[in-house]
Every structure is written in structure tokens, then in C-alpha cells.
Design a protein around this motif. Structure first.
Motif, PDB file in Angstrom:
ATOM      1  N   GLN A 156       0.844  -1.190   0.000  1.00  0.00           N
ATOM      2  CA  GLN A 156       0.000   0.000   0.000  1.00  0.00           C
ATOM      3  C   GLN A 156       0.882   1.243   0.000  1.00  0.00           C
ATOM      4  OE1 GLN A 156      -2.800  -0.361   3.215  1.00  0.00           O
ATOM      5  NE2 GLN A 156      -3.586  -2.290   2.450  1.00  0.00           N
ATOM      6  N   GLN A 170      -6.614   2.514   4.006  1.00  0.00           N
ATOM      7  CA  GLN A 170      -7.766   1.613   4.058  1.00  0.00           C
ATOM      8  C   GLN A 170      -8.713   2.097   5.162  1.00  0.00           C
ATOM      9  OE1 GLN A 170      -6.084  -2.209   5.083  1.00  0.00           O
ATOM     10  NE2 GLN A 170      -4.738  -1.365   6.646  1.00  0.00           N
ATOM     11  N   SER A 172      -9.901   0.049   7.325  1.00  0.00           N
ATOM     12  CA  SER A 172      -9.745  -0.895   8.442  1.00  0.00           C
ATOM     13  C   SER A 172      -9.381  -0.245   9.783  1.00  0.00           C
ATOM     14  CB  SER A 172      -8.730  -1.971   8.074  1.00  0.00           C
ATOM     15  OG  SER A 172      -9.099  -2.614   6.866  1.00  0.00           O
ATOM     16  N   GLN A 175     -12.040   0.000  12.405  1.00  0.00           N
ATOM     17  CA  GLN A 175     -12.297  -1.183  13.248  1.00  0.00           C
ATOM     18  C   GLN A 175     -11.651  -1.014  14.614  1.00  0.00           C
ATOM     19  OE1 GLN A 175     -10.967  -4.950  11.735  1.00  0.00           O
ATOM     20  NE2 GLN A 175     -11.749  -4.595   9.665  1.00  0.00           N
ATOM     21  N   ARG A 196      -3.948   6.181  -1.724  1.00  0.00           N
ATOM     22  CA  ARG A 196      -2.735   5.419  -2.020  1.00  0.00           C
ATOM     23  C   ARG A 196      -1.995   6.110  -3.151  1.00  0.00           C
ATOM     24  NH1 ARG A 196      -4.786  -0.899  -1.537  1.00  0.00           N
ATOM     25  NH2 ARG A 196      -5.939  -0.507   0.391  1.00  0.00           N
ATOM     26  N   GLN A 210     -13.658   3.114   0.432  1.00  0.00           N
ATOM     27  CA  GLN A 210     -13.880   1.735   0.865  1.00  0.00           C
ATOM     28  C   GLN A 210     -15.057   1.706   1.832  1.00  0.00           C
ATOM     29  OE1 GLN A 210     -10.203   0.262   2.596  1.00  0.00           O
ATOM     30  NE2 GLN A 210      -9.532  -0.554   0.619  1.00  0.00           N
ATOM     31  N   GLU A 212     -15.900  -0.584   5.154  1.00  0.00           N
ATOM     32  CA  GLU A 212     -15.378  -1.576   6.074  1.00  0.00           C
ATOM     33  C   GLU A 212     -16.551  -2.175   6.839  1.00  0.00           C
ATOM     34  OE1 GLU A 212     -12.164  -1.769   5.939  1.00  0.00           O
ATOM     35  OE2 GLU A 212     -11.868  -3.314   7.450  1.00  0.00           O
ATOM     36  N   PHE A 250      -4.779 -11.745   4.701  1.00  0.00           N
ATOM     37  CA  PHE A 250      -4.724 -10.374   5.216  1.00  0.00           C
ATOM     38  C   PHE A 250      -4.103 -10.469   6.604  1.00  0.00           C
ATOM     39  CE2 PHE A 250      -8.463 -10.277   2.360  1.00  0.00           C
ATOM     40  CZ  PHE A 250      -8.066  -9.273   1.488  1.00  0.00           C
ATOM     41  N   PHE A 252      -4.669  -8.895   9.275  1.00  0.00           N
ATOM     42  CA  PHE A 252      -5.563  -8.641  10.421  1.00  0.00           C
ATOM     43  C   PHE A 252      -6.693  -9.652  10.546  1.00  0.00           C
ATOM     44  CE2 PHE A 252      -7.767  -6.455   7.013  1.00  0.00           C
ATOM     45  CZ  PHE A 252      -6.746  -5.771   6.345  1.00  0.00           C
ATOM     46  N   THR A 253      -6.748 -10.628   9.628  1.00  0.00           N
ATOM     47  CA  THR A 253      -7.767 -11.670   9.755  1.00  0.00           C
ATOM     48  C   THR A 253      -7.123 -13.041   9.600  1.00  0.00           C
ATOM     49  OG1 THR A 253      -8.256 -11.207   7.428  1.00  0.00           O
ATOM     50  CG2 THR A 253      -9.857 -10.424   9.052  1.00  0.00           C
ATOM     51  N   GLY A 284     -12.692  -8.343   0.321  1.00  0.00           N
ATOM     52  CA  GLY A 284     -11.823  -9.174   1.147  1.00  0.00           C
ATOM     53  C   GLY A 284     -12.446  -9.301   2.534  1.00  0.00           C
ATOM     54  N   CYS A 285     -12.177 -10.441   3.203  1.00  0.00           N
ATOM     55  CA  CYS A 285     -12.801 -10.628   4.517  1.00  0.00           C
ATOM     56  C   CYS A 285     -12.059 -11.667   5.333  1.00  0.00           C
ATOM     57  CB  CYS A 285     -14.254 -11.056   4.348  1.00  0.00           C
ATOM     58  SG  CYS A 285     -14.416 -12.663   3.535  1.00  0.00           S
ATOM     59  N   GLY A 286     -12.519 -11.919   6.529  1.00  0.00           N
ATOM     60  CA  GLY A 286     -11.923 -12.961   7.359  1.00  0.00           C
ATOM     61  C   GLY A 286     -12.373 -12.848   8.807  1.00  0.00           C
ATOM     62  N   ALA A 307     -14.602  -9.559   9.796  1.00  0.00           N
ATOM     63  CA  ALA A 307     -14.462  -8.235   9.196  1.00  0.00           C
ATOM     64  C   ALA A 307     -14.454  -8.393   7.681  1.00  0.00           C
ATOM     65  CB  ALA A 307     -13.170  -7.578   9.661  1.00  0.00           C
ATOM     66  N   PHE A 308     -14.813  -7.337   7.009  1.00  0.00           N
ATOM     67  CA  PHE A 308     -14.723  -7.346   5.548  1.00  0.00           C
ATOM     68  C   PHE A 308     -14.471  -5.936   5.049  1.00  0.00           C
ATOM     69  CE2 PHE A 308     -19.161  -7.086   6.847  1.00  0.00           C
ATOM     70  CZ  PHE A 308     -19.638  -5.973   6.152  1.00  0.00           C
ATOM     71  N   GLY A 309     -13.945  -5.837   3.837  1.00  0.00           N
ATOM     72  CA  GLY A 309     -13.681  -4.518   3.259  1.00  0.00           C
ATOM     73  C   GLY A 309     -13.880  -4.565   1.758  1.00  0.00           C
TER      74      GLY A 309
HETATM   75  N1  DAH Z   1      -8.367  -3.286   4.036  1.00  0.00           N
HETATM   76  C1  DAH Z   1      -8.275  -4.271   2.973  1.00  0.00           C
HETATM   77  C2  DAH Z   1      -7.675  -3.633   1.737  1.00  0.00           C
HETATM   78  O1  DAH Z   1      -7.638  -2.439   1.649  1.00  0.00           O
HETATM   79  C3  DAH Z   1      -9.625  -4.837   2.693  1.00  0.00           C
HETATM   80  C4  DAH Z   1     -10.054  -5.759   3.759  1.00  0.00           C
HETATM   81  C5  DAH Z   1      -9.773  -7.110   3.667  1.00  0.00           C
HETATM   82  C6  DAH Z   1     -10.694  -5.318   4.887  1.00  0.00           C
HETATM   83  C7  DAH Z   1     -10.152  -7.975   4.665  1.00  0.00           C
HETATM   84  C8  DAH Z   1     -11.097  -6.169   5.891  1.00  0.00           C
HETATM   85  C9  DAH Z   1     -10.800  -7.519   5.753  1.00  0.00           C
HETATM   86  O2  DAH Z   1     -11.724  -5.788   6.979  1.00  0.00           O
HETATM   87  O3  DAH Z   1     -11.183  -8.357   6.749  1.00  0.00           O
HETATM   88  O4  DAH Z   1      -7.260  -4.332   0.860  1.00  0.00           O
END
Ligand code: DAH
Length: 339
Positions: A156, A170, A172, A175, A196, A210, A212, A250, A252-253, A284-286, A307-309
Motif C-alpha cells: 500500500q 484503508q 480498516s 475497526q 494510495r 472503501q 469496512e 490479510f 488482520f484476519t 476481502g474478509c476474514g 471483518a470485511f472490506g
Molecule cells: N483493508 C483491505 C484492503 O484495503 C480490505 C479488507 C480485507 C478489509 C479484509 C477487511 C478484511 O476488513 O477483513 O485491501
């Protein structure tokens, strides 16, 4: 004295008759009837008139005064009427003239897409929160399990303000800010602008958006994540939409996944839109990494979460079949008014 009065009278009549403005008319009033006016001067001379003649002269003075006043009044009315007439003829309004159209602006495709996403999650009981665009390195990276020298930091390309502060790459970090507040359970989405250091092209921009998502509670499992995102995809892209979870990484997940949806153009058969694959990647998520929970003061033994983004522009481009991201930033009215 009689002659004097006659003289004044005819002089006044002459002056008033050639009158063409209201201010000049007032000048005449002052010149004859004012404190130092000519008629007033005559009145002052009354003391020299013999007592026998006084009543007759007095009457004459009064008559002259009344005559002048009447004349002034008539002329004033005449001039005012003429002035009004002139104004009316100058300020004619043509009621048959077409009215100017009041052009009302149009909601941006990003805004329309965001409201749709928000409505879906608010319908599931999520709260919409916001975080700062200028963010601490700690929230953007470290508290998300991306330590100094972690390769994910290189992915990034970041705009730094100084060593500790940057434009968030991001959403994130929101969160972390919400988890730190310590109010559990959490069910939130956080939309916002991210930055970015990318070159502008059809799919990249140095500033984009984004959305989140974060859910933290007791007994949250990957099944909850799958069910939530499957429902979201159906509501956003249509009832027949299916989702596919591909393993990913990722920091964080854990575990992490990328989510594809069946192409809503061809229904999964493969077309130009999905580049023949039948699937389109949307987010993206996890499951939130135990280390991330711990750093924000949440006990990973007691709580878990997902979480997901997703990229807002990506959603808007897909939904409205726009093939170049740059169109979203040019704000050309001919483009915007199509949505
Ligand atoms: N922050 C990630 C990005 O910018 C996207 C993302 C992926 C957010 C997975 C999330 C996550 O909360 O769980 O690529």
C-alpha cells in the motif's frame, strides 16, 4: 403691498409651470413659503400696514399662500403620476417569456451505491460509523497486525504526513477505533475515503472509497460471515447471485478470504463483463485475528468476530456497468445524469 403679492403670485405660477422634477418643486416651496421665503417676508412687513388696512391685506396674503400651496400640491401630484407612468413603461414584464429552467443536480453513482450498501447493512442491524482520513500509523498498520517492516506495508503505497501520521490507506483502522471504545457487541460498517500513491488509470486512483465491516460478539463463526455476505450479495446484485470464498491472506484476519459473486450479466456462464470466468471479485474478509482483538483490549477467548472490506467505486462500476473509474471523478454532468 398688493402689487408685491400679485408679483409673487405670478412669479410662482411661472416657476411652477415650468417645473419638471419633484426636488425642484420643493426648492420653490422653500423659496416662497419657507422661513426666509418671499411670502413670509411680506407677512413680516404687516406691522407697517395701518390697522384699518390690515384685515384686507391679511386676507390677501392668506389667499396668495393658499393659492401657491394648492398649485404646489397639484403639480406634485402631476409629476408623481408622470414618474410612475415612466417607471411602469420601463419595467414591463413579458409574462409570455419562457421561464429560466432551474437545473437541479444529480446524486453521484458512488453516493447511490453507498446508500444501497448502507441500507442493506442497516437492515441487518449494523451501525454506520466514520473515522478520520488523516490517521496514525498505529491505527492504519500496527494495531491491524502490520508491524514495522511488514511486507504488507509495501503493498500500500502510502502518503505520509510525518513518521507517525499518514493519509489512511484503508478503512480498516476504523475497526480498531471502534473496538478500543470497549462497547460490545459490535456490528458496524465504516464507509470513507482512502488514499494510495497510485497512478491514475481505468481501475486506479490515488483517492478512492472503501466500506469496512466489523462484527464482534460471543460465538461468531466463519458461518456467520458467509451467511452475512451471501445475503448482502443477493440484496445488492439480485436474488440469484451466488458467492465463492477463495482463501487469501490479510494480516488482520485469520483465516482470510476473497469473495467473488456470480456475474450478474451472464449469470455465471462467462461473458465479456466477467472476462469469461463467470465470477467477479467484490471484497476481502476474514475472522478478526486474535492478536488484533487483544491489542484493542478485547479478550479473544471470550469474543470472536469477522471483518470485511470492499471498494465502493468497484461496486458502483459493476452495478452501473461503467468501464472506466476516471468517469467517476470527472463530474461531467452528461455522464452523472445517466444514473
Ligand atoms: N483493508 C483491505 C484492503 O484495503 C480490505 C479488507 C480485507 C478489509 C479484509 C477487511 C478484511 O476488513 O477483513 O485491501
Amino acid at each position: 403691498m398688493k402689487e408685491k403679492l400679485e408679483q409673487i403670485k405670478s412669479a410662482v405660477i411661472h416657476e411652477i409651470e415650468s417645473m419638471d422634477s419633484l426636488t425642484k418643486l420643493n426648492d420653490v416651496r422653500v423659496a416662497y413659503l419657507g422661513k426666509k421665503g418671499e411670502l413670509t417676508a411680506v407677512l413680516k412687513g404687516m406691522k407697517d400696514v395701518s390697522p384699518e388696512e390690515r384685515p384686507a391685506v391679511g386676507q390677501l396674503v392668506n389667499e396668495t399662500r393658499e393659492h401657491i400651496e394648492r398649485l404646489l400640491e397639484q403639480t406634485r401630484a402631476k409629476l408623481e403620476a408622470a414618474q410612475r407612468e415612466l417607471k411602469l413603461s420601463r419595467e414591463v414584464i413579458d409574462v409570455t417569456f419562457p421561464a429560466k429552467k432551474n437545473r437541479v443536480g444529480h446524486r453521484h453513482p458512488n453516493t447511490i451505491a453507498l446508500e444501497e450498501v448502507e441500507n442493506i447493512f442497516v437492515g441487518m442491524g449494523y451501525e454506520v460509523v466514520e473515522g478520520p482520513e488523516v490517521e496514525y500509523d498505529y491505527y492504519n498498520f500496527e494495531a491491524l497486525n502490520i508491524p514495522e517492516n511488514h511486507p504488507a506495508k509495501d503493498e500500500q503505497d502510502t502518503f505520509y504526513i510525518n513518521d507517525k501520521i499518514l493519509l489512511r490507506t484503508q478503512t480498516s483502522p476504523v475497526q480498531v477505533r471502534v473496538m478500543e471504545q470497549g462497547k460490545l457487541p459490535i456490528r458496524m460498517i465504516a464507509p470513507g475515503r482512502v488514499f494510495r500513491s497510485d497512478e491514475v488509470d481505468a481501475t486506479h486512483s490515488p483517492s478512492f472509497h472503501q466500506i469496512e465491516g466489523l462484527v464482534i460478539d460471543k460465538n461468531i463463526t466463519f458461518a456467520d460471515l458467509k451467511g452475512t455476505l451471501a445475503q448482502f450479495a443477493k440484496e445488492l446484485f439480485g436474488e440469484d447471485t451466488k458467492v465463492k470464498f477463495r482463501p487469501h491472506h490479510f494480516p488482520f484476519t485469520e483465516p482470510s478470504a476473497e469473495v467473488d459473486v456470480t456475474c450478474f450479466k451472464c449469470g455465471g456462464k462467462g461473458c465479456r463483463f466477467c472476462k469469461g470466468s463467470g465470477w467477479i471479485e467484490i471484497l476481502g474478509c476474514g475472522m478478526v485475528h486474535p492478536r488484533v482483538l487483544k491489542m484493542s483490549g478485547i479478550d479473544p477467548e471470550e469474543y470472536s468476530g469477522f471483518a470485511f472490506g470492499m471498494g465502493l467505486e468497484r461496486i458502483a462500476l459493476l452495478k452501473y456497468e461503467i468501464d472506466d473509474m476516471r468517469l467517476l471523478y470527472e463530474n461531467d454532468d452528461r455522464f452523472l445524469s445517466q444514473f
